[in-house]
Design a protein around this motif. Structure first.
Motif, mmCIF file in Angstrom:
data_model
loop_
_atom_site.group_PDB
_atom_site.id
_atom_site.type_symbol
_atom_site.label_atom_id
_atom_site.label_comp_id
_atom_site.label_asym_id
_atom_site.label_seq_id
_atom_site.Cartn_x
_atom_site.Cartn_y
_atom_site.Cartn_z
ATOM 1 N N PHE A 1 31.468 33.648 42.173
ATOM 2 C CA PHE A 1 32.380 34.661 42.215
ATOM 3 C C PHE A 1 33.800 34.238 41.320
ATOM 4 O O PHE A 1 34.245 35.032 40.495
ATOM 5 C CB PHE A 1 32.733 35.153 43.532
ATOM 6 N N THR A 2 34.042 33.065 41.485
ATOM 7 C CA THR A 2 35.156 32.478 40.767
ATOM 8 C C THR A 2 35.058 32.238 39.278
ATOM 9 O O THR A 2 36.037 32.740 38.502
ATOM 10 C CB THR A 2 35.945 31.193 41.401
ATOM 11 N N VAL A 3 33.997 31.962 38.789
ATOM 12 C CA VAL A 3 33.355 31.771 37.517
ATOM 13 C C VAL A 3 33.603 33.344 36.876
ATOM 14 O O VAL A 3 33.905 33.517 35.803
ATOM 15 C CB VAL A 3 32.132 31.213 37.155
ATOM 16 N N GLN A 4 32.964 34.124 37.498
ATOM 17 C CA GLN A 4 32.927 35.701 37.145
ATOM 18 C C GLN A 4 34.457 35.907 36.850
ATOM 19 O O GLN A 4 34.692 36.620 35.836
ATOM 20 C CB GLN A 4 32.252 36.550 37.990
ATOM 21 N N GLY A 5 35.261 35.761 37.756
ATOM 22 C CA GLY A 5 36.642 36.274 37.763
ATOM 23 C C GLY A 5 37.348 35.456 36.529
ATOM 24 O O GLY A 5 38.222 35.973 35.981
ATOM 25 N N ILE B 1 43.849 36.851 37.753
ATOM 26 C CA ILE B 1 42.541 37.641 37.984
ATOM 27 C C ILE B 1 41.459 36.517 38.506
ATOM 28 O O ILE B 1 40.757 36.743 39.499
ATOM 29 C CB ILE B 1 41.911 38.214 36.562
ATOM 30 N N THR B 2 41.368 35.330 37.983
ATOM 31 C CA THR B 2 40.560 34.159 38.602
ATOM 32 C C THR B 2 41.121 33.942 40.151
ATOM 33 O O THR B 2 40.128 33.943 41.059
ATOM 34 C CB THR B 2 40.570 33.011 37.914
ATOM 35 N N THR B 3 42.303 34.191 40.548
ATOM 36 C CA THR B 3 42.913 33.728 41.755
ATOM 37 C C THR B 3 42.558 35.004 42.483
ATOM 38 O O THR B 3 42.093 34.573 43.832
ATOM 39 C CB THR B 3 44.403 33.607 41.685
ATOM 40 N N PHE B 4 42.392 35.994 42.141
ATOM 41 C CA PHE B 4 41.969 37.343 42.847
ATOM 42 C C PHE B 4 40.678 37.120 43.248
ATOM 43 O O PHE B 4 40.244 37.373 44.521
ATOM 44 C CB PHE B 4 42.307 38.540 42.432
ATOM 45 N N PHE B 5 39.824 36.822 42.338
ATOM 46 C CA PHE B 5 38.353 36.726 42.372
ATOM 47 C C PHE B 5 38.021 35.498 43.517
ATOM 48 O O PHE B 5 37.101 35.954 44.484
ATOM 49 C CB PHE B 5 37.479 36.396 41.189
ATOM 50 N N TYR B 6 38.767 34.603 43.483
ATOM 51 C CA TYR B 6 38.655 33.213 44.442
ATOM 52 C C TYR B 6 38.850 33.740 45.829
ATOM 53 O O TYR B 6 38.197 33.331 46.766
ATOM 54 C CB TYR B 6 39.404 32.115 44.062
ATOM 55 N N LEU B 7 40.177 34.264 46.072
ATOM 56 C CA LEU B 7 40.359 34.747 47.234
ATOM 57 C C LEU B 7 39.767 35.704 47.900
ATOM 58 O O LEU B 7 39.232 35.782 49.087
ATOM 59 C CB LEU B 7 41.880 35.190 47.285
ATOM 60 N N PHE B 8 39.314 36.849 47.027
ATOM 61 C CA PHE B 8 38.283 37.913 47.459
ATOM 62 C C PHE B 8 37.092 37.480 47.919
ATOM 63 O O PHE B 8 36.322 37.608 48.975
ATOM 64 C CB PHE B 8 38.177 38.909 46.228
ATOM 65 N N SER B 9 36.466 36.359 47.205
ATOM 66 C CA SER B 9 35.418 35.829 47.633
ATOM 67 C C SER B 9 35.363 35.030 48.953
ATOM 68 O O SER B 9 34.310 35.178 49.769
ATOM 69 C CB SER B 9 34.745 34.659 46.401
ATOM 70 N N GLU C 1 50.708 32.989 26.359
ATOM 71 C CA GLU C 1 51.290 33.043 27.628
ATOM 72 C C GLU C 1 50.456 34.207 28.632
ATOM 73 O O GLU C 1 50.300 33.996 29.507
ATOM 74 C CB GLU C 1 52.729 33.073 27.853
ATOM 75 N N GLY C 2 50.587 35.504 28.138
ATOM 76 C CA GLY C 2 49.896 36.474 28.460
ATOM 77 C C GLY C 2 48.399 36.188 28.965
ATOM 78 O O GLY C 2 47.850 36.614 30.105
ATOM 79 N N LEU C 3 47.637 35.746 27.949
ATOM 80 C CA LEU C 3 46.353 35.255 28.020
ATOM 81 C C LEU C 3 45.954 34.331 29.407
ATOM 82 O O LEU C 3 45.151 34.767 30.269
ATOM 83 C CB LEU C 3 45.675 34.787 26.942
ATOM 84 N N LEU C 4 47.046 33.513 29.392
ATOM 85 C CA LEU C 4 46.665 32.620 30.704
ATOM 86 C C LEU C 4 47.193 33.250 31.956
ATOM 87 O O LEU C 4 46.657 33.037 32.887
ATOM 88 C CB LEU C 4 47.788 31.203 30.344
ATOM 89 N N LEU C 5 48.277 34.058 31.937
ATOM 90 C CA LEU C 5 48.834 34.657 33.248
ATOM 91 C C LEU C 5 47.614 35.521 33.736
ATOM 92 O O LEU C 5 46.996 35.578 34.930
ATOM 93 C CB LEU C 5 49.700 35.344 32.869
#
Length: 112
Positions: free
Chosen positions: A10-14, A39-47, A30-34
């Motif tokens: 799920f983290t890789v998908q995020g 979004i990756t952090t959200f997917f990680y926590l959601f998983s 900078e916007g791309l990294l943010l």
């Protein structure tokens, strides 16, 4: 699938969703990294939340099942159903005999 593998997947998908969304919405690096980071952090926590609920429901299902008392109740129900089936069968036989006697009486009345 193990919970740990689900989190990784799920983290890789995020991460990839974050990159795609970052490319579409940001105009600088900078916007791309943010976008990718959030979004990756959200997917990680959601998983992790999904896994926590999954394991909570798995452990909630492992409780003591009183097999002996359930078997006694089921045996009682089977006995009661068998008793009622015999009573219904005898009532059907009595009804069949009454119908046959009634039809014989109507036939005799028509002949005379």
């Amino acid at each position: 699938m193990l919970g740990e593998n689900f989190v990784y997947f799920f983290t890789v998908q995020g991460f990839f969703v974050g990159i795609i969304f970052g490319i579409l919405k940001s105009f600088d690096a900078e916007g791309l990294l943010l976008y990718t980071f959030f979004i990756t952090t959200f997917f990680y926590l959601f998983s992790h939340i999904i896994i926590a609920f999954y394991f909570r429901t798995i452990t909630a299902k492992t409780y003591y099942f009183p097999k002996v008392s359930h078997e006694k109740e089921l045996d009682f129900f089977v006995h009661e159903i068998t008793k009622r089936e015999k009573m219904i069968d005898s009532a059907c036989k009595i009804t069949d005999v009454a119908i046959k006697m009634n039809s014989n009486d109507t036939i005799e009345k028509k002949k005379s």
